[in-house]
Design an enzyme around this catalytic site. Sequence first.
Site: not given
Length: 295
Positions: A55, A99, A122
């Site tokens: 990422k 994460q 997200d």
Amino acid sequence: MPDPIIISGKEFAAGLRGRLAGAVDTLKTERDLTPGLAVVLVGDDPASDIYVRSKGKATVKLGMHSVEHRLSAETSQATLIGLVDELNHDPAVHGILVQMPLPDHIDSTAVISAIDPDKDVDGLHPISAGRLAQGLSGLVPCTPQGCLLLIKHVQPDLSGLRALVIGRSILVGKPVAQLLLNENTTVTIAHSRTKDMPELCRQADILVAAVGRANYVRGDWVKPGAIVIDVGINRMPGENGKDKLIGDVCFDEAVEKAHAITPVPGGVGPMTIACLLRNTVIAACRQHRIDVPDI
Ligand code: NAP
């Protein structure tokens, strides 16, 4: 029947990253705005470490600002939420991703809920889910957004089509279903308690499998001419001792029936990071009240 379309998410994602790079360049030169993404990793899970690294690399490659925070597995929930709050107030950061999975002593819902919904790239914050459910503009979870972009790539107008989504997770199934509903399809959501799965599948013009079971959807479940999107990533032992990735759809069988189908790997998978970067650009534009470019 004409040859099926094998939908290359790899190619689509590369095109999307190219368009994003152009948009980032324009934002930097014309608006003095560099979209920034902060990724937070807690613990040293090797798979999560690889995701976080890729990422970060993808963010930098697009000319965006990348921030990485690596915290020890013993980090307390309060410390993590404190960091999230700092990032919420950092003007150089437009998107925040924590994460998953987090260590067991941390309540992931509490952490996600601490993210400013306008920076929730997200798309997992309850407010983001609510905005999606109400058809309001918000940040949409990355993998579901990737699925929709691929479906619309082969069939721009989905109105009136029948869609079946297998899986009802907050991460994939539910948001995919919401997105398809917002496109005026008639959506059915199936899950582990659903009866007559093969028959339901045979009625679907669009079939999205997000189950987590290798080769779950068989070829004779697929309606001739359907669009089949395989979200599943199942690691199976390969011949050379390395794991190989298998989807939730038995590709070799389903490809005989489908109008268009995503492979695994190279289908939905590559779309996730590309959509994360897309969300970061969208978030940066919205935070600066700039019209979101057509990406
Ligand atoms: P999940 O949270 O485990 O959800 C799986 C869903 O499948 C649940 O709703 C479950 O039903 C349903 N299910 C399980 N067994 C079933 C069965 N035998 N028949 C019908 N439905 C069944 O998984 P997820 O996070 O949504 O992910 C799904 C798959 O997508 C996984 O393979 C994952 O690795 C993959 N994935 C890929 C990407 C990507 O490409 N970037 C991103 C995320 C996930 P219940 O709700 O009734 O338990």
